[in-house]
Design a protein around this motif. Structure first.
Motif, PDB file in Angstrom:
ATOM      1  N   ARG A 709      -1.546   1.011  12.644  1.00 48.58           N
ATOM      2  CA  ARG A 709      -0.422   0.805  11.746  1.00 48.58           C
ATOM      3  C   ARG A 709       0.898   1.034  12.492  1.00 48.58           C
ATOM      4  NH1 ARG A 709      -0.661  -0.229   6.585  1.00 48.58           N
ATOM      5  NH2 ARG A 709      -2.876   0.265   6.613  1.00 48.58           N
ATOM      6  N   GLY A 710       1.882   0.256  12.144  1.00 49.29           N
ATOM      7  CA  GLY A 710       3.174   0.363  12.787  1.00 49.29           C
ATOM      8  C   GLY A 710       3.387  -0.623  13.911  1.00 49.29           C
ATOM      9  N   ALA A 756       1.625  -3.840   6.921  1.00 46.12           N
ATOM     10  CA  ALA A 756       1.403  -2.544   6.278  1.00 46.12           C
ATOM     11  C   ALA A 756       0.932  -2.692   4.841  1.00 46.12           C
ATOM     12  CB  ALA A 756       2.685  -1.721   6.323  1.00 46.12           C
ATOM     13  N   GLN A 757       1.066  -3.881   4.257  1.00 44.75           N
ATOM     14  CA  GLN A 757       0.686  -4.094   2.863  1.00 44.75           C
ATOM     15  C   GLN A 757      -0.783  -4.462   2.697  1.00 44.75           C
ATOM     16  OE1 GLN A 757       3.160  -3.333   0.732  1.00 44.75           O
ATOM     17  NE2 GLN A 757       4.330  -2.961   2.640  1.00 44.75           N
ATOM     18  N   ALA A 758      -1.534  -4.535   3.800  1.00 44.65           N
ATOM     19  CA  ALA A 758      -2.931  -4.977   3.704  1.00 44.65           C
ATOM     20  C   ALA A 758      -3.816  -4.136   4.607  1.00 44.65           C
ATOM     21  CB  ALA A 758      -3.027  -6.450   4.097  1.00 44.65           C
ATOM     22  N   ARG A 759      -5.112  -4.295   4.420  1.00 41.13           N
ATOM     23  CA  ARG A 759      -6.081  -3.602   5.261  1.00 41.13           C
ATOM     24  C   ARG A 759      -6.816  -4.543   6.205  1.00 41.13           C
ATOM     25  NH1 ARG A 759      -6.812   1.471   4.196  1.00 41.13           N
ATOM     26  NH2 ARG A 759      -8.757   1.496   5.407  1.00 41.13           N
ATOM     27  N   GLU A 760      -6.612  -5.857   6.033  1.00 40.46           N
ATOM     28  CA  GLU A 760      -7.314  -6.814   6.869  1.00 40.46           C
ATOM     29  C   GLU A 760      -6.507  -8.106   6.950  1.00 40.46           C
ATOM     30  OE1 GLU A 760     -11.739  -7.462   6.559  1.00 40.46           O
ATOM     31  OE2 GLU A 760     -11.067  -9.429   5.821  1.00 40.46           O
ATOM     32  N   LEU A 761      -6.431  -8.651   8.160  1.00 39.49           N
ATOM     33  CA  LEU A 761      -5.813  -9.954   8.375  1.00 39.49           C
ATOM     34  C   LEU A 761      -6.912 -10.956   8.676  1.00 39.49           C
ATOM     35  CD1 LEU A 761      -3.418 -11.901   9.025  1.00 39.49           C
ATOM     36  CD2 LEU A 761      -3.566 -11.070  11.395  1.00 39.49           C
TER      37      LEU A 761
END
Length: 801
Positions: A709-710, A756-761
């Motif tokens: 993250r980040g 940052a708004q999701a857990r998977e791309l």
């Protein structure tokens, strides 16, 4: 005179000669005048003579024999000789062959003004001197012709010619075919020269002659025509030998006067002066700045290779330039860089190797050979040297190539495997940072960001933990030799061992000293536990004890070297100990706070009787009949300029306290100092005090599996594409067109805020005429960037409805 060696017994008992070790060199020499001739000496005779450049050997050897008293003596088989020079950096060589009833003194002198090798001889005793010359004009023994005319011998082939003449009459001149009617067959059958063949045409030929007196001078001249070769040989004989020798020595003394080298003791000091001279000897004069890897052909008597090692490898040439810089020979380093600038390909890379003229020989691409010239340019800049014309364009082209094609390389530094090598990656990262002064703002930003990304992710590619080998040695993990290519949809956990008949080894079990440049260049602290653990593994797996000291193999399972029974390498074999790797291990010791003196002493003990450092050293039981003795040079290349460069750099680094390759710009960027002597305890992530990556680059060869993250994520390719993406199982689907980056890649940037708004791309790509065949998934995680994720297999692409 400087005594180089006494009785030469290093390779076995007198009277027993190897049948194939033509790379078994004692010495190399050249003049520094207008002459374009290089001579190599092995086993007390003249081996290859190179003309008109270091890339073109023109004879196989010029041997010396004694006849009389009912017998004949092959001096290269007797091996009872001494080598003398006026000093360690003055390559005017005298060879003294001695026996119970004879002494033959040979003074070898490349004429400083002409393309002629002069040999002054003095024979004491009742024998007569015989010489046999084996022309290999055009770098091959095939299709040569030889003939005798008016007491002089000639040969021609491949557009080149030679002439053998003498200050006095030559008797029993004859030309024959090797193995059938040559002078050696004549001596073997009759114990003296009896043949008088006036010509031998279109074959592998040899010229034989007997000197008409016990004292005199021989001249071996080269030109593009027989008359030109004769003219050069005769004018050289007309000159005063001692005056020519004085001019020869004056030029070498003038060059050596600017050398600045440590002298911890006499042995190491002399070895340093000789090493510097060896590096200079290997520079071409037809093409100044071109430095060949070695004036030798590994296992030369078993091959008729056109290339051998008398080719320019950009890696070896750059390392030579850095060693010469360390010795205060800045002009020579500038010449090497100018030659590299000229030899660069339009795409930004260099050929794998090439002739001094710039003509490629092997066409492979090695990313470290693209990056190293950038480091040389940066080093010259930090030393305050004025910039050479073309430097900026060279650097920008090289960095563009690295940015477009890295971090994987089609070949590693051993020219064998594709993938991500710690050595190659370290040099590439350093080049991306070092290039900053030559890049515009957008290029600089991209290059530094890419360097930070690769530096931060390096362990995820090249470091393993909790393997059987780690448990065996008692460490947590270690850097591997190479991470094989692992494109999306593929899994290749094994590395093919070249020269081992198709054998493979798990990449996680393959180790080498390639990681050492992570420390050498300042990307990892020497006391980083990962570094120290890898040192323990390397010492456990690759170190081999010899009478010369501890040496190191390139990697476990190496097949480049003699067979177990001593037969020459023939595409397969067993890798042996490399002196240059002793130097790399010595640099690690230096940067870890140890005195590297023992490593320097080991390298010296590996040298030939003339002080030449070889590529490999025999490290098994002795095989006297093949001249293979533990701790002594094998039949591989000798000298190897890489070995001499590594020796010089370690010697200078010991005095200065840090490696010659160290660049202040890299230290400033990464914000830590890999000091040489320190008891400081460091954390494993000390190398990331600065230079933390804000952007990770997804590429098919090195996909991002888990993004901390980040971070911003760039999805990149080498051709235009449209990114079809979604989040959390293909929610919020949209398309984004890729934009061109400063170095010609195409990229879609996904900001850290939207990620940052999701857990998977989830994504796939659409090109002009097709979709790719896979769906890609990137886990958007909160773990630290130090995590070492494995690269799983991609799943087939879902329908792009």
């Amino acid at each position: 005179m400087n005594l180089i060696a006494g009785r030469n017994e290093a390779f076995g008992a007198p009277g027993i000669a190897p049948t194939w070790c033509s790379s078994d060199k004692d010495f190399v020499t050249t003049a520094l005048g207008s002459s374009r001739l290089w001579a190599t000496i092995g086993r007390g005779i003249v081996n290859e003579v190179y003309w008109p450049s270091t890339g073109q050997p023109q004879i196989r050897d010029l041997g010396f024999y004694l006849v009389g008293n009912g017998r004949w003596i092959d001096l290269k088989r007797e091996r009872r000789y001494r080598l003398l020079t006026p000093g360690p950096g003055l390559p005017a060589l005298t060879i003294v062959h001695h026996g119970d009833d004879y002494q033959l003194t040979l003074e070898l002198l490349p004429d400083p003004l002409r393309d002629v090798l002069l040999v002054r001889f003095a024979l004491h005793g009742s024998y007569r001197l015989v010489l046999i010359l084996a022309p290999h004009l055009g770098s091959t023994g095939r299709d040569n012709s030889a003939w005798i005319d008016d007491g002089v011998a000639y040969a021609r082939g491949g557009g080149f010619a030679l002439c053998l003449a003498a200050s006095g009459p030559l008797k029993h001149l004859s030309c024959g075919f090797v193995g059938a009617s040559d002078g050696w067959q004549d001596l073997d059958r009759h114990k003296e020269l009896t043949y008088a063949f006036q010509s031998a045409t279109n074959g592998t030929v040899a010229i034989s002659a007997e000197a008409g007196a016990h004292h005199g001078v021989l001249a071996l001249g080269f030109a593009y025509s027989p008359s030109g070769a004769y003219t050069r040989a005769r004018t050289a004989l007309a000159a005063d030998f001692d005056a020519l020798r004085s001019d020869f020595l004056a030029a070498w003394r003038a060059w050596g006067a600017t050398l600045s080298l440590p002298r911890p003791d006499e042995t190491l000091g002399d070895a340093a002066e000789l090493s510097a001279a060896i590096l200079k000897i290997h520079e071409d004069r037809a093409y100044p700045g071109a430095v060949v890897a070695s004036l030798s052909v590994p296992w030369g008597n078993s091959t008729d290779s056109l290339g051998g090692y008398h080719l320019v490898w950009p890696r070896d040439a750059t390392l030579t330039a850095l060693a010469l810089l360390a010795a205060n020979q800045r002009l020579d380093a500038r010449h090497i860089l100018s030659h590299l600038i000229a030899a660069q390909r339009r795409e930004g890379h260099w050929p794998q190797n090439y002739f001094p003229s710039g003509e490629p020989y092997w066409s492979g691409i090695q990313l470290d050979e693209v990056a190293l010239p950038v480091l040389l340019a940066a080093k010259l800049g930090e030393l305050g040297e004025s910039e050479l014309p073309g430097t900026a364009a060279m650097v920008r082209a090289a960095i563009g190539f690295i940015a477009r094609t890295g971090p994987t390389s089609p070949q590693d530094r051993w020219e064998e495997n594709p993938g991500v090598s710690p050595f190659t990656l370290a040099v590439a990262i350093a080049a991306l940072v070092a290039a900053s002064p030559w890049l515009d703002r957008a290029q600089r930003s991209y290059a530094l960001g890419l360097a930070d990304d690769w530096n931060e992710r390096l362990e995820s590619w090249c470091y393993v933990e909790d393997t059987p080998l780690a448990r065996e040695v008692g460490v947590r993990g270690y850097y591997v030799r190479i991470a094989p290519l692992c494109r999306s949809g593929e899994s290749t956990p094994e590395v093919q061992l070249r020269n081992r008949d198709g054998e493979s080894l798990l990449a996680s079990a393959l180790v080498s000293l390639d990681f050492s440049y992570l420390v050498r260049l300042g990307l990892r602290h020497p006391l980083d536990p990962r570094v120290q653990d890898t040192i323990r593994v390397v010492d456990h797996v690759l170190k081999v004890e010899t009478p010369a000291g501890a040496l190191y193999h390139r990697y476990n399972g190496d097949g480049y070297g003699e067979h177990a029974d001593g037969r020459p390498f023939d595409g397969q074999g067993i890798g042996r100990g490399w002196p240059l790797l002793v130097g790399e291990r010595g640099h690690l010791a230096l940067q870890s706070g140890e005195d590297p003196l023992p490593y320097l002493e080991t390298m010296c003990r590996c040298a030939s009787v003339g002080g030449l450092l070889p590529e490999q050293v025999w490290d098994a039981d002795p095989i006297p009949e093949l001249g293979l003795t533990p701790g002594r040079p094998s039949g591989a290349a000798m000298p190897l300029v890489w070995s001499h460069a590594e020796f010089l750099k370690l010697l200078v680094a010991r005095e200065r306290g840090r490696p010659v390759e160290w660049l202040d710009g890299i230290e400033r960027h990464f914000g830590h100092r890999a000091i040489a002597r320190s008891n400081e305890r460091v954390m494993s992530d000390a190398s990331r005090a600065r230079g933390a990556a804000s952007l990770w680059h997804w590429r098919e060869e090195v996909p991002v599996v888990r993004l901390p993250r980040g971070k911003t994520l760039g999805i990149e390719d080498r051709v235009p594409f449209t990114l079809h993406l979604g989040f959390d199982g293909w929610q919020r689907v949209e398309d984004r067109r890729a934009e061109r980056t400063p170095f010609g890649l195409w990229s879609v940037m996904l900001s850290r805020e939207e990620l940052a708004q999701a857990r998977e791309l989830n994504f796939t790509r659409r090109y002009e005429s097709h979709w790719e065949n896979f769906d890609h998934r990137v886990e958007l995680d909160t773990q630290a960037a130090d995590a070492l994720p494995q690269l799983p297999r991609d799943v087939p692409r879902r329908s792009a409805a």
